[in-house]
Design a protein around this motif. Structure first.
Motif, PDB file in Angstrom:
ATOM      1  N   THR A 168       0.830  -1.207   0.000  1.00 17.65           N
ATOM      2  CA  THR A 168       0.000   0.000   0.000  1.00 17.65           C
ATOM      3  C   THR A 168       0.859   1.249   0.000  1.00 17.65           C
ATOM      4  OG1 THR A 168      -1.752  -1.179   1.198  1.00 17.65           O
ATOM      5  CG2 THR A 168      -1.815   1.227   1.240  1.00 17.65           C
ATOM      6  N   ARG A 169       1.938   1.237   0.791  1.00 16.06           N
ATOM      7  CA  ARG A 169       2.822   2.405   0.857  1.00 16.06           C
ATOM      8  C   ARG A 169       3.504   2.665  -0.482  1.00 16.06           C
ATOM      9  NH1 ARG A 169       7.951   2.955   1.116  1.00 16.06           N
ATOM     10  NH2 ARG A 169       8.296   0.723   1.462  1.00 16.06           N
ATOM     11  N   ARG A 170       3.985   1.601  -1.130  1.00 10.50           N
ATOM     12  CA  ARG A 170       4.658   1.777  -2.418  1.00 10.50           C
ATOM     13  C   ARG A 170       3.707   2.343  -3.465  1.00 10.50           C
ATOM     14  NH1 ARG A 170       7.614  -3.015  -1.057  1.00 10.50           N
ATOM     15  NH2 ARG A 170       5.941  -4.306  -1.927  1.00 10.50           N
ATOM     16  N   ARG A 171       2.472   1.862  -3.471  1.00 13.61           N
ATOM     17  CA  ARG A 171       1.499   2.392  -4.429  1.00 13.61           C
ATOM     18  C   ARG A 171       1.224   3.869  -4.176  1.00 13.61           C
ATOM     19  NH1 ARG A 171      -1.668  -2.357  -3.390  1.00 13.61           N
ATOM     20  NH2 ARG A 171      -3.224  -1.063  -2.355  1.00 13.61           N
ATOM     21  N   ALA A 172       1.056   4.218  -2.899  1.00 13.15           N
ATOM     22  CA  ALA A 172       0.764   5.612  -2.563  1.00 13.15           C
ATOM     23  C   ALA A 172       1.928   6.520  -2.950  1.00 13.15           C
ATOM     24  CB  ALA A 172       0.457   5.741  -1.072  1.00 13.15           C
ATOM     25  N   ASP A 173       3.149   6.077  -2.673  1.00 13.37           N
ATOM     26  CA  ASP A 173       4.327   6.887  -3.010  1.00 13.37           C
ATOM     27  C   ASP A 173       4.467   7.065  -4.521  1.00 13.37           C
ATOM     28  OD1 ASP A 173       4.891   7.067  -0.336  1.00 13.37           O
ATOM     29  OD2 ASP A 173       6.513   5.592  -0.344  1.00 13.37           O
ATOM     30  N   ALA A 174       4.223   5.980  -5.267  1.00 13.21           N
ATOM     31  CA  ALA A 174       4.435   6.021  -6.717  1.00 13.21           C
ATOM     32  C   ALA A 174       3.399   6.891  -7.422  1.00 13.21           C
ATOM     33  CB  ALA A 174       4.403   4.610  -7.291  1.00 13.21           C
ATOM     34  N   THR A 175       2.186   6.955  -6.893  1.00 11.02           N
ATOM     35  CA  THR A 175       1.115   7.669  -7.587  1.00 11.02           C
ATOM     36  C   THR A 175       0.811   9.030  -6.973  1.00 11.02           C
ATOM     37  OG1 THR A 175      -0.576   6.550  -6.225  1.00 11.02           O
ATOM     38  CG2 THR A 175       0.042   5.511  -8.326  1.00 11.02           C
ATOM     39  N   THR A 218      -7.581 -16.516  10.053  1.00  9.24           N
ATOM     40  CA  THR A 218      -6.967 -15.225  10.327  1.00  9.24           C
ATOM     41  C   THR A 218      -6.334 -14.643   9.075  1.00  9.24           C
ATOM     42  OG1 THR A 218      -6.527 -15.819  12.628  1.00  9.24           O
ATOM     43  CG2 THR A 218      -5.235 -14.014  11.692  1.00  9.24           C
ATOM     44  N   VAL A 219      -5.506 -15.443   8.395  1.00 14.63           N
ATOM     45  CA  VAL A 219      -4.862 -14.965   7.179  1.00 14.63           C
ATOM     46  C   VAL A 219      -5.905 -14.726   6.100  1.00 14.63           C
ATOM     47  CG1 VAL A 219      -3.163 -15.498   5.392  1.00 14.63           C
ATOM     48  CG2 VAL A 219      -2.701 -16.120   7.760  1.00 14.63           C
ATOM     49  N   GLY A 220      -6.935 -15.549   6.076  1.00 12.49           N
ATOM     50  CA  GLY A 220      -8.004 -15.357   5.107  1.00 12.49           C
ATOM     51  C   GLY A 220      -8.683 -14.013   5.269  1.00 12.49           C
ATOM     52  N   ARG A 221      -8.923 -13.612   6.513  1.00 14.27           N
ATOM     53  CA  ARG A 221      -9.545 -12.302   6.751  1.00 14.27           C
ATOM     54  C   ARG A 221      -8.632 -11.180   6.280  1.00 14.27           C
ATOM     55  NH1 ARG A 221     -11.477 -14.611  11.769  1.00 14.27           N
ATOM     56  NH2 ARG A 221      -9.635 -13.789  12.827  1.00 14.27           N
ATOM     57  N   LEU A 222      -7.337 -11.303   6.543  1.00 15.36           N
ATOM     58  CA  LEU A 222      -6.386 -10.294   6.075  1.00 15.36           C
ATOM     59  C   LEU A 222      -6.364 -10.249   4.555  1.00 15.36           C
ATOM     60  CD1 LEU A 222      -3.398 -10.879   8.527  1.00 15.36           C
ATOM     61  CD2 LEU A 222      -4.907  -8.897   8.439  1.00 15.36           C
ATOM     62  N   HIS A 223      -6.423 -11.421   3.930  1.00 13.16           N
ATOM     63  CA  HIS A 223      -6.436 -11.517   2.474  1.00 13.16           C
ATOM     64  C   HIS A 223      -7.655 -10.790   1.908  1.00 13.16           C
ATOM     65  CE1 HIS A 223      -7.233 -13.613  -1.408  1.00 13.16           C
ATOM     66  NE2 HIS A 223      -5.918 -13.601  -1.503  1.00 13.16           N
ATOM     67  N   VAL A 224      -8.826 -11.003   2.494  1.00 13.76           N
ATOM     68  CA  VAL A 224     -10.050 -10.338   2.056  1.00 13.76           C
ATOM     69  C   VAL A 224      -9.919  -8.829   2.224  1.00 13.76           C
ATOM     70  CG1 VAL A 224     -12.504 -10.002   2.581  1.00 13.76           C
ATOM     71  CG2 VAL A 224     -11.558 -12.308   2.444  1.00 13.76           C
ATOM     72  N   GLU A 225      -9.388  -8.402   3.361  1.00 15.62           N
ATOM     73  CA  GLU A 225      -9.232  -6.971   3.626  1.00 15.62           C
ATOM     74  C   GLU A 225      -8.266  -6.323   2.640  1.00 15.62           C
ATOM     75  OE1 GLU A 225      -9.406  -3.160   5.273  1.00 15.62           O
ATOM     76  OE2 GLU A 225     -10.764  -4.872   5.311  1.00 15.62           O
ATOM     77  N   TYR A 226      -7.162  -7.010   2.359  1.00 15.43           N
ATOM     78  CA  TYR A 226      -6.185  -6.458   1.417  1.00 15.43           C
ATOM     79  C   TYR A 226      -6.815  -6.282   0.043  1.00 15.43           C
ATOM     80  CZ  TYR A 226      -2.415  -6.170  -1.940  1.00 15.43           C
ATOM     81  OH  TYR A 226      -1.628  -5.773  -2.981  1.00 15.43           O
TER      82      TYR A 226
END
Length: 308
Positions: A168-175, A218-226
């Motif tokens: 997310t940080r890399r995308r924000a910085d690049a754009t 747990t990882v599934g929820r993070l995956h959905v959120e991402y």
């Protein structure tokens, strides 16, 4: 020690660090909402979270808990803050014994552990990475790894969260500052094209974590959120592009779902191709072929026709 008193001491550490609560949550690798609830008294800090807070703030865990045993930071008449003077307790040393003077890893020990975990996952796959391997990469002990991340599940969750934040940080910085929606979309596509060694490592981690997401709640929820955030970013670009007349009047959410699915599918094919930088004559799909296919899709299906 009352829960609100622990929260008050953690607030002192955050204030002394001079960063926002969200940034502090990133440094101790937890969900910002969990930190917020713990600071507000509706959730208790776990022992591992307190250990990470102590490490980042350079304070003693005993001080955070209100214990007088061991060396601890304390606010005194001179006005020293919690993060200003302390020896952090070690899991394998007496609480009163100071650590040997060693260079502090960049970002603190918790972030170092997570970064090295991600690197090793990219190289070997999650299930081939042992705690001993992570400890060796961090030049510390397995006990120190367990001190910050007691279980493998917690370490995996931290690794996923760190990857999400970095992406997310890399995308924000690049754009940042990009006004033209078409230019922004092409920047996003370029960022997702695994050309460099670092980009290929990141994609290797994602592929491994996708498999874990299918098995772990747990990882599934993070995956959905991402993916909610990632597709939302792409959909917002489409909406701005429609308003600017750059894109056809498409359903932004549907277009984002299609494009992100294409990116994922093509990237998995690129990773199966030797990373020698060539596409011609090489079996499989290369990075440039992936990029060209995505741009062709955008031009054919999404870009508004230009007036003759």
């Amino acid at each position: 020690m009352q829960q609100d008193e622990v929260a008050a001491r953690v607030r002192q550490v955050i204030d002394a660090a001079g960063v926002s609560a969200r940034e502090f949550a990133r440094r101790i690798v937890i969900d910002p909402s969990k930190l917020s609830r713990s600071l507000n008294g509706t959730r208790r800090f776990t022992a591992a979270e307190l250990a990470r807070i102590a490490d980042i703030g350079a304070v003693d865990v005993g001080w955070l808990l209100g214990s007088t045993a061991g060396a601890a930071a304390d606010t005194d008449a001179a006005g020293r803050t919690a993060a200003g003077a302390a020896v952090t307790a070690s899991p394998i040393r007496s609480p009163s014994a100071p650590r040997p003077p060693v260079p502090s890893p960049e970002g603190g020990r918790p972030l170092q552990i997570v970064r090295e975990t991600v690197r090793l996952i990219a190289e070997r796959g999650f299930h081939a990475v042992r705690v001993a391997d992570i400890a060796a990469a961090c030049h510390t002990s397995s006990a120190a790894i367990h001190y910050h991340f007691p279980g493998r599940d917690e370490l995996l969750e931290a690794a996923v969260r760190w990857c999400m934040d970095e992406d997310t940080r890399r995308r924000a910085d690049a754009t940042a500052g990009t006004r033209h929606a078409g230019d922004e979309l092409r920047l996003l596509i370029e960022l997702q094209t695994p050309r460099t060694e670092q980009q290929r490592r990141q994609w290797c981690v994602w592929l491994d974590l996708w498999a874990e997401a299918a098995r772990s709640t747990t990882v599934g929820r993070l995956h959905v959120e991402y993916y909610r955030q990632w597709r939302g970013t792409v959909a917002d670009v489409f909406r701005r592009g429609v308003e600017q007349g750059v894109f056809r009047p498409v359903d932004a959410d549907g277009a984002a779902l299609t494009l992100t699915a294409l990116i994922d599918g093509l990237a998995s094919q690129v990773l199966a191709t030797e990373p020698d930088g060539r596409d011609d004559g090489v079996p499989g799909t290369g990075a440039q072929a992936m990029h060209d296919t995505l741009i062709a899709h955008v031009d054919a299906c999404l870009t508004a026709p230009t007036a003759d």
